[in-house]
Design an enzyme around this catalytic site. Structure first.
Site, PDB file in Angstrom:
ATOM      1  N   SER A 142       0.905  -1.451  -0.274  1.00 60.78           N
ATOM      2  CA  SER A 142      -0.575   0.559  -0.176  1.00 60.78           C
ATOM      3  C   SER A 142       0.853   1.512  -0.034  1.00 60.78           C
ATOM      4  O   SER A 142       1.828   0.999   0.552  1.00 60.78           O
ATOM      5  CB  SER A 142      -0.797  -0.542   1.382  1.00 60.78           C
ATOM      6  OG  SER A 142      -1.674   1.042   1.447  1.00 60.78           O
ATOM      7  N   TYR A 155      -1.341   0.302  10.611  1.00 63.38           N
ATOM      8  CA  TYR A 155      -1.698  -0.226   8.596  1.00 63.38           C
ATOM      9  C   TYR A 155      -0.301   0.266   7.853  1.00 63.38           C
ATOM     10  O   TYR A 155       0.113  -0.699   7.632  1.00 63.38           O
ATOM     11  CB  TYR A 155      -2.403  -0.052   8.544  1.00 63.38           C
ATOM     12  CG  TYR A 155      -3.497  -0.512   7.216  1.00 63.38           C
ATOM     13  CD1 TYR A 155      -3.363  -1.813   6.401  1.00 63.38           C
ATOM     14  CD2 TYR A 155      -2.443   0.161   5.851  1.00 63.38           C
ATOM     15  CE1 TYR A 155      -3.891  -1.850   5.583  1.00 63.38           C
ATOM     16  CE2 TYR A 155      -2.975   0.308   4.791  1.00 63.38           C
ATOM     17  CZ  TYR A 155      -3.812  -0.767   4.477  1.00 63.38           C
ATOM     18  OH  TYR A 155      -3.485  -1.715   3.012  1.00 63.38           O
TER      19      TYR A 155
END
Length: 249
Positions: A142, A155
């Site tokens: 990501s 995250y």
């Protein structure tokens, strides 16, 4: 890659993964779909077989159960042998950053889903393709891993760790002729992001899946999807820490 070979997709019921499965099936690759929801996996496999005329099987896979997925993966790989062209890991859990700051179980769930559980599977896949001396491994990381932000740094930390792991794995497997692809999507319209505030330039799972397929078939190393996120993150990374820490990001 030969169209007579198969591709393993772990986390196959996610929006990006199921779109990617359709992309591979449209190009006549057989598929093995790994995930926790056996009913949803079976439905997706049946749909792919009927719609595209390919073989599609399923594999039980829980990223958080390392012992179980190690056994199932090793058994599958031993049976697949040289018929497996490559594997894609499409696993992600955004989680609740605020909750994770006070609740270790939430923090651990974010970290183990996005990093340690993926590494457990990747280690097994890497050993298989290294011994085969061909194939590809692709994992969805990501853009959140490019810089820590107060809104999602648990995250982001896990995805950053995954990106660095893949970088090292790419270095290790280069001499074995195994391609390792790191995919860094920006915001994607999925169940994980639905209703989240502050999203912009949101891409569809289908457009991201097409980009992942192109990256794999063209032998790319690190790909931002959509492409403009490479330049957005270049700007974000260039902001001095003294300024960045004052921003509400």
């Amino acid at each position: 890659m030969s169209r007579s070979e198969s591709v393993l997709i772990l986390g196959a019921t996610s929006a990006i993964a199921s779109a990617l499965a359709k992309e591979f099936a449209a190009h006549k690759f057989d598929l093995v779909l790994g995930g926790r929801d056996r009913e949803e996996l079976s439905a997706l496999a049946s749909d792919l077989s009927l719609r595209y005329g390919v073989r599609a099987g399923t594999l039980p896979f829980d990223v958080l159960d390392a012992q179980a997925h190690a056994e199932s993966l090793r058994s599958f790989l031993a049976e697949a042998g040289g018929a497996l062209a490559g594997a894609v890991i499409c696993i992600g859990y955004l989680g609740d950053q605020a909750k994770g700051q006070n609740d270790w179980e939430e923090a651990r769930f974010i970290l183990e889903t996005n990093f340690t559980g993926c590494v457990s599977a990747l280690n097994i896949l890497a050993n298989h393709f290294e011994s085969k001396r061909s194939g590809f491994i692709c994992a969805i990381s990501s853009v959140a891993g490019d810089r820590g932000r107060q809104s999602n740094y648990l995250y982001g930390a896990a995805k950053s760790g995954l990106s660095v792991y893949l970088q090292g794995l790419r270095n290790r497997l280069f001499s074995a002729h195994v391609k390792v692809v790191t995919v860094k999507p920006g915001f994607v319209d999925t169940r994980m992001t639905y209703g989240r505030p502050g999203l912009f330039l949101v891409a569809s799972p289908e457009s991201v899946a097409r980009g992942v397929f192109r990256a794999i078939t063209k032998g790319k190393q690190v790909v931002y999807l959509p492409w403009f996120w490479r330049f957005i993150m270049l700007i974000v990374r260039s902001i001095p820490e003294a300024i960045f820490k004052r921003l509400r990001t």
